[in-house]
Enzyme design. Structure first.
Site, PDB file in Angstrom:
ATOM      1  N   ASN A   9       0.843  -1.194   0.000  1.00 24.02           N
ATOM      2  CA  ASN A   9       0.000   0.000   0.000  1.00 24.02           C
ATOM      3  C   ASN A   9       0.875   1.240   0.000  1.00 24.02           C
ATOM      4  OD1 ASN A   9      -2.589  -1.276   0.113  1.00 24.02           O
ATOM      5  ND2 ASN A   9      -2.096  -1.894   2.203  1.00 24.02           N
ATOM      6  N   ASN A  10       2.155   1.055  -0.344  1.00 21.87           N
ATOM      7  CA  ASN A  10       3.103   2.158  -0.327  1.00 21.87           C
ATOM      8  C   ASN A  10       2.957   2.958  -1.634  1.00 21.87           C
ATOM      9  OD1 ASN A  10       5.598   3.432  -1.126  1.00 21.87           O
ATOM     10  ND2 ASN A  10       6.589   2.416   0.591  1.00 21.87           N
ATOM     11  N   ASP A  70      10.588  -7.091  -1.994  1.00 27.51           N
ATOM     12  CA  ASP A  70      11.274  -6.944  -0.716  1.00 27.51           C
ATOM     13  C   ASP A  70      12.652  -6.388  -1.027  1.00 27.51           C
ATOM     14  OD1 ASP A  70      11.105  -7.208   2.115  1.00 27.51           O
ATOM     15  OD2 ASP A  70      12.579  -8.814   2.009  1.00 27.51           O
TER      16      ASP A  70
HETATM   17  P1  IMP Z   1      10.779  -2.764   2.055  1.00 27.26           P
HETATM   18  O1  IMP Z   1      11.245  -3.514   0.869  1.00 27.26           O
HETATM   19  O2  IMP Z   1       9.744  -1.742   1.737  1.00 27.26           O
HETATM   20  O3  IMP Z   1      10.443  -3.661   3.198  1.00 27.26           O
HETATM   21  O4  IMP Z   1      12.008  -1.863   2.530  1.00 27.26           O
HETATM   22  C1  IMP Z   1      13.096  -2.380   3.171  1.00 27.26           C
HETATM   23  C2  IMP Z   1      14.013  -1.324   3.735  1.00 27.26           C
HETATM   24  O5  IMP Z   1      15.216  -1.359   2.972  1.00 27.26           O
HETATM   25  C3  IMP Z   1      13.569   0.122   3.685  1.00 27.26           C
HETATM   26  O6  IMP Z   1      12.795   0.460   4.786  1.00 27.26           O
HETATM   27  C4  IMP Z   1      14.921   0.824   3.726  1.00 27.26           C
HETATM   28  O7  IMP Z   1      15.426   0.811   5.024  1.00 27.26           O
HETATM   29  C5  IMP Z   1      15.807  -0.087   2.898  1.00 27.26           C
HETATM   30  N1  IMP Z   1      15.833   0.306   1.480  1.00 27.26           N
HETATM   31  C6  IMP Z   1      15.318  -0.383   0.429  1.00 27.26           C
HETATM   32  N2  IMP Z   1      15.504   0.275  -0.727  1.00 27.26           N
HETATM   33  C7  IMP Z   1      16.143   1.414  -0.392  1.00 27.26           C
HETATM   34  C8  IMP Z   1      16.574   2.536  -1.169  1.00 27.26           C
HETATM   35  O8  IMP Z   1      16.394   2.639  -2.392  1.00 27.26           O
HETATM   36  N3  IMP Z   1      17.153   3.546  -0.462  1.00 27.26           N
HETATM   37  C9  IMP Z   1      17.345   3.494   0.865  1.00 27.26           C
HETATM   38  N4  IMP Z   1      16.952   2.489   1.633  1.00 27.26           N
HETATM   39  C10 IMP Z   1      16.354   1.440   1.007  1.00 27.26           C
END
Ligand code: IMP
Length: 198
Positions: A9-10, A70
């Site tokens: 939902n992001n 992920d």
């Molecule tokens: P998710 O995939 O939305 O669970 O994100 C995982 C976490 O990885 C995020 O909250 C960030 O801490 C980190 N992360 C993933 N992609 C990026 C990026 O492009 N820039 C900075 N941090 C990232």
């Protein structure tokens, strides 16, 4: 037109996925709009496992093709940490200023290539008939000596990209999308989906 549910939902992700898939014959629907409201425990040990857990769960609930992603930061000197724990590292509510400083501190005295690190993104697509597609993209760099730049989010200020002589947070958003881990994984998923749904 194929309906594909996005297990997220992001808003930022929804926009980025739609942008890359815009010339495909698919309608991308965020899971909330599809009436699905679940809290999924991401208890996998790899990005692949976590993206598949999310996509399988929402595919089962919706009966539609579902994609999920992920991502995270892998620091080689820290044995790949924070990795799948990137969002949870030091607690969900801890600011990234603090998390970023903590990672720089852990690498005190470590120099050059030994500071290697990367962002990793994995995208999974799960079909109601059981087919599964998984793609991966990385953005390689080193952990900088200090946080730099104001763009982006999360760990962007500390991933320094020697090829560009900039941190990921110093790249303009369009520039980052072209070379990012998520952009690369998405482009690969686009190709895999085109093949799978033709
Ligand atoms: P998710 O995939 O939305 O669970 O994100 C995982 C976490 O990885 C995020 O909250 C960030 O801490 C980190 N992360 C993933 N992609 C990026 C990026 O492009 N820039 C900075 N941090 C990232």
């Amino acid at each position: 037109m194929n309906k594909i549910i996005l297990a997220s939902n992001n808003n930022g992700k929804i926009k980025e996925f739609r942008e890359i898939f815009k010339d495909m014959d698919i309608e991308l629907v965020p899971m909330k709009e599809a009436g699905i409201d679940v809290d999924i425990e991401e208890n996998g040990e790899t990005f692949e496992e976590n993206s598949l857990i999310k996509a399988r769960t929402v595919c089962k609930l919706s009966g539609c093709i579902t994609i999920a992603d992920d991502s995270g930061l892998e620091v080689d000197y820290l044995g790949g940490q924070p990795g799948v724990y990137s969002a949870r590292f030091m607690g969900h509510d801890t600011s990234y200023d603090i998390k970023n400083k903590a990672i720089i501190d852990k690498l005190k005295g470590v120099s050059g290539k030994d500071r290697s690190a990367r962002f990793v993104a994995v995208i999974a697509a799960v079909f109601p008939d059981g087919r599964e597609l998984v793609t991966r993209g990385t953005m390689e760099g080193i952990i900088g000596q200090e946080p730099l730049g104001e763009n982006g989010f999360g760990y962007d200020p500390i991933l320094f990209l020697p090829e560009y002589n900039k941190s990921s947070a110093e790249l303009a958003p369009e520039e980052k999308n072209k070379i990012s881990h998520r952009g690369k994984a998405l482009e690969k998923m686009k190709t895999a989906l085109e093949e799978a749904i033709k």
